[in-house]
Design a protein around this motif. Structure first.
Motif, short mmCIF file in Angstrom:
data_model
loop_
_atom_site.label_atom_id
_atom_site.label_comp_id
_atom_site.label_asym_id
_atom_site.label_seq_id
_atom_site.Cartn_x
_atom_site.Cartn_y
_atom_site.Cartn_z
N UNK A 24 27.34 11.33 42.98
CA UNK A 24 27.15 11.18 41.53
C UNK A 24 26.38 12.37 40.98
N UNK A 25 25.34 12.81 41.68
CA UNK A 25 24.57 13.96 41.23
C UNK A 25 25.42 15.24 41.26
N UNK A 26 26.27 15.36 42.30
CA UNK A 26 27.09 16.57 42.43
C UNK A 26 28.10 16.70 41.30
N UNK A 27 28.49 15.58 40.69
CA UNK A 27 29.48 15.61 39.62
C UNK A 27 28.88 15.93 38.26
N UNK A 28 27.56 15.99 38.17
CA UNK A 28 26.91 16.29 36.90
C UNK A 28 27.11 17.75 36.54
N UNK A 29 27.39 18.00 35.26
CA UNK A 29 27.53 19.38 34.79
C UNK A 29 26.17 20.03 34.55
N UNK A 30 25.16 19.22 34.25
CA UNK A 30 23.83 19.76 33.94
C UNK A 30 23.16 20.28 35.21
N UNK A 51 19.15 18.14 46.91
CA UNK A 51 19.46 19.22 47.84
C UNK A 51 20.88 19.06 48.40
N UNK A 52 21.23 17.85 48.84
CA UNK A 52 22.57 17.59 49.36
C UNK A 52 23.61 17.75 48.25
N UNK A 53 23.30 17.29 47.05
CA UNK A 53 24.23 17.42 45.93
C UNK A 53 24.50 18.89 45.61
N UNK A 54 23.46 19.73 45.69
CA UNK A 54 23.65 21.16 45.43
C UNK A 54 24.58 21.78 46.47
N UNK A 57 28.15 20.87 45.71
CA UNK A 57 28.70 21.65 44.59
C UNK A 57 28.96 23.09 44.96
N UNK A 58 28.52 23.50 46.15
CA UNK A 58 28.73 24.88 46.55
C UNK A 58 27.65 25.82 46.08
#
Length: 305
Positions: A24-30, A51-54, A57-58
């Motif tokens: 869910x965090x990885x899908x955020x545009x902000x 950290x994992x979400x970042x 997102x690459x």
């Protein structure tokens, strides 16, 4: 800072990183909020999901805020931050965190630990009692304001009683500092003395009996006797309904009780009044001594009832 320079530390979350929350965090545009990193070892104190979400997102780097702390401090801060925002810690995780803090910092108060873990202070107290042992049951505890206070205030109350009577010019705050109990507790001790009561409340049913009070030295009556005397004399009609009796009661009350509130420092007295006040104070003391001598020389008064 670069993602590959960061290390993950022991998390207060028993289940580890929640995969659904990181997606869910990885899908955020902000842009993700900054994580908290221990400068000493580059371990992530708060922000494992970000950290994992970042990484999902690459991203190659992430915003970070540094703190300087040791491992114990990092654990407490991690619990506190994970309780305050983001994905809430489960009840089981908060209980486990409270247990860990008690083992590391058994002198902290229940309310202080409750504020960190998001538990009720009664729950922390129950955990403390359930765990038992010297590691979590100590004589003094640190409160939320950082003040170290006695866990069992019985002895502190008795010491406050002694100071209130023997050093009536000392402020309540100073007595609280010396005895490591709160100002409110000192005030309660003073109120109990005025009512000729024990400084420690009677135990409730099921509570262990309080420790025995040491006997007073024979040459000096127990300090509470003076308050008990006033309490007894006030009930005697022979004193209450005579002008001389009421005068005696007022004088005794002023000397024994109201003198505890006397906070006027001698240094603040104008120099021009020092000599006359010294003479007046000595005359007052001499008058009480003469009164005591007269009573001692009248055994018939003491035995008449």
């Amino acid at each position: 800072m670069p993602l590959d320079s960061l290390r993950t530390s022991a998390s207060p979350r028993s289940a580890g990183v929640d995969a659904a929350h990181t997606r869910l965090l990885a899908q955020l545009d902000a842009e993700l909020p900054p994580i908290v990193v221990n400068r000493r070892n580059r371990e992530v104190v708060d922000g494992a999901h970000r950290l994992v979400a970042a990484r999902l997102r690459g991203d190659t780097d992430i915003r970070a805020r540094f703190v300087d702390c040791d491992d114990d401090e990092a654990f407490v801060l991690s619990v506190q931050l994970n309780t305050a925002h983001g994905l809430p810690l489960t009840l089981a995780d908060r209980v486990a965190a409270a247990r860990g803090i008690l083992l590391r910092h058994g002198h902290w108060s229940d309310r202080s630990i409750a504020e960190i873990t998001g538990l009720a202070h009664k729950t922390v107290g129950a955990i403390r009692r359930r765990e038992g042992g010297e590691a979590v049951d100590v004589a003094a505890r640190r409160g939320r304001d950082g003040t170290i206070r006695l866990a069992d205030v019985s002895e502190g109350r008795r010491e406050a009683e002694r100071l209130l009577v023997e050093q009536p010019d000392v402020s309540l705050r100073e007595i609280a500092r010396r005895t490591r109990i709160s100002v409110a507790t000192v005030r309660d001790v003073r109120a109990r003395l005025e009512r000729a009561e024990e400084p420690v409340a009677a135990p409730r049913r099921g509570d262990p009996p309080p420790p025995a009070r040491p006997a007073a030295a024979p040459a000096k009556p127990p300090s509470v006797d003076r308050f008990a005397l006033i309490h007894m004399l006030r009930k005697d009609p022979a004193l209450r309904f005579s002008e001389s009796g009421r005068t005696l009661l007022r004088l005794l009350y002023t000397c024994v009780v109201e003198s505890q509130d006397w906070v006027y420092s001698p240094e603040r007295i104008p120099a021009r009044y020092v000599d006359v006040l010294v003479a007046a104070a000595r005359e007052c003391g001499a008058a009480w001594r003469e009164f005591a001598v007269e009573l001692e020389q009248r055994p018939d008064l003491r035995s008449s009832g």
